[in-house]
Design an enzyme around this catalytic site. Sequence first.
Site, PDB file in Angstrom:
ATOM      1  NE  ARG A  90      -8.806 -15.452  -4.339  1.00  0.00           N
ATOM      2  CZ  ARG A  90      -7.643 -14.812  -4.209  1.00  0.00           C
ATOM      3  NH1 ARG A  90      -6.527 -15.488  -4.032  1.00  0.00           N
ATOM      4  NH2 ARG A  90      -7.599 -13.517  -4.251  1.00  0.00           N
ATOM      5  NE  ARG A 108      -0.744  -5.490  -4.648  1.00  0.00           N
ATOM      6  CZ  ARG A 108      -1.338  -6.373  -3.865  1.00  0.00           C
ATOM      7  NH1 ARG A 108      -0.980  -6.466  -2.611  1.00  0.00           N
ATOM      8  NH2 ARG A 108      -2.279  -7.135  -4.335  1.00  0.00           N
ATOM      9  NE  ARG A 121     -10.213 -10.205  -1.943  1.00  0.00           N
ATOM     10  CZ  ARG A 121      -8.887 -10.339  -1.911  1.00  0.00           C
ATOM     11  NH1 ARG A 121      -8.333 -11.178  -1.067  1.00  0.00           N
ATOM     12  NH2 ARG A 121      -8.125  -9.634  -2.706  1.00  0.00           N
ATOM     13  CE  LYS A 148       0.650 -11.516  -3.753  1.00  0.00           C
ATOM     14  NZ  LYS A 148      -0.393 -10.797  -3.484  1.00  0.00           N
ATOM     15  NE  ARG A 153      -6.671  -7.824  -7.104  1.00  0.00           N
ATOM     16  CZ  ARG A 153      -6.800  -8.780  -6.185  1.00  0.00           C
ATOM     17  NH1 ARG A 153      -7.840  -9.576  -6.202  1.00  0.00           N
ATOM     18  NH2 ARG A 153      -5.903  -8.927  -5.247  1.00  0.00           N
TER      19      ARG A 153
HETATM   20  P1  AMP Z   1      -4.304  -8.375  -1.755  1.00  0.00           P
HETATM   21  O1  AMP Z   1      -5.213  -8.902  -0.712  1.00  0.00           O
HETATM   22  O2  AMP Z   1      -2.839  -8.412  -1.367  1.00  0.00           O
HETATM   23  O3  AMP Z   1      -4.545  -8.996  -3.108  1.00  0.00           O
HETATM   24  O4  AMP Z   1      -4.639  -6.798  -1.906  1.00  0.00           O
HETATM   25  C1  AMP Z   1      -5.940  -6.362  -2.241  1.00  0.00           C
HETATM   26  C2  AMP Z   1      -5.903  -4.906  -2.671  1.00  0.00           C
HETATM   27  O5  AMP Z   1      -5.390  -4.104  -1.606  1.00  0.00           O
HETATM   28  C3  AMP Z   1      -5.018  -4.562  -3.863  1.00  0.00           C
HETATM   29  O6  AMP Z   1      -5.655  -4.822  -5.108  1.00  0.00           O
HETATM   30  C4  AMP Z   1      -4.782  -3.080  -3.626  1.00  0.00           C
HETATM   31  O7  AMP Z   1      -5.930  -2.324  -3.965  1.00  0.00           O
HETATM   32  C5  AMP Z   1      -4.643  -3.010  -2.113  1.00  0.00           C
HETATM   33  N1  AMP Z   1      -3.239  -3.194  -1.666  1.00  0.00           N
HETATM   34  C6  AMP Z   1      -2.747  -4.214  -0.909  1.00  0.00           C
HETATM   35  N2  AMP Z   1      -1.444  -4.057  -0.683  1.00  0.00           N
HETATM   36  C7  AMP Z   1      -1.077  -2.921  -1.315  1.00  0.00           C
HETATM   37  C8  AMP Z   1       0.155  -2.236  -1.464  1.00  0.00           C
HETATM   38  N3  AMP Z   1       1.292  -2.717  -0.937  1.00  0.00           N
HETATM   39  N4  AMP Z   1       0.149  -1.083  -2.184  1.00  0.00           N
HETATM   40  C9  AMP Z   1      -0.985  -0.585  -2.720  1.00  0.00           C
HETATM   41  N5  AMP Z   1      -2.176  -1.193  -2.630  1.00  0.00           N
HETATM   42  C10 AMP Z   1      -2.230  -2.361  -1.935  1.00  0.00           C
END
Ligand code: AMP
Length: 209
Positions: free
Chosen positions: A123, A88, A156, A13, A167
Amino acid sequence: MRLVLLGGPGAGKGTQSKILSEHFKVAHISTGDILRKHMEDKTEIGVEIRDIMDAGDLVADDLVTGLLKARVKEDDCKNGFVLDGYPRTLVQAEILTDVVGEVDKIVFINLADDYVIQRMSGRFSCPNCGAMFHIINNPPKRVGICDNCGTALIQREDDRARTVENRLKVYHELTTPIIDYFRERGCLAEVSGVGEISDITAAITAVLS
Ligand code: AMP
């Protein structure tokens, strides 16, 4: 163009959102990036969410939604956006259009868990310029060093193997139902997340036209 990309952790994404936002000249909104910036800046929110983010759990709906509402009001979102990381949960899916307005397309990048684990645990990113690399799919020219700015690459915290498993668990429990939610309403396009980055971009642009 107002586009929402859905998909599990590691489905691509983030990569696709960046490419597509440049292609369509619209803003790239990543809720994960917004939250990570708070952690980096050690804001009150950043301190509050650190343990949740590091464990690979989801931050509270209200908190993310509030941050997103503010973000879409910024000037660079006037021509549209590619939204990455929201919705999400079912709650977020149900309020999506209230939060960001009508969207042109919701695209689901589908990738099986085996691929995700292989992808995410390899990554690395640059803490200085944000460039992303992968030890197999997209290695930097010099091991552990950013091609763009020469900074040492980091992994990360939430890309580490144990967190990746959590996750995925969280994704299947909370996020998979929203795929069905949009599919049932006939507003979901689906592309495979397997293959070269450029092939996946082409598949997404094909479903948009
Ligand atoms: P990402 O970079 O999109 O993989 O997001 C990293 C982390 O941010 C996720 O594992 C969640 O802890 C938090 N996060 C990002 N977007 C959301 C969302 N829409 N709702 C809740 N937590 C989020």
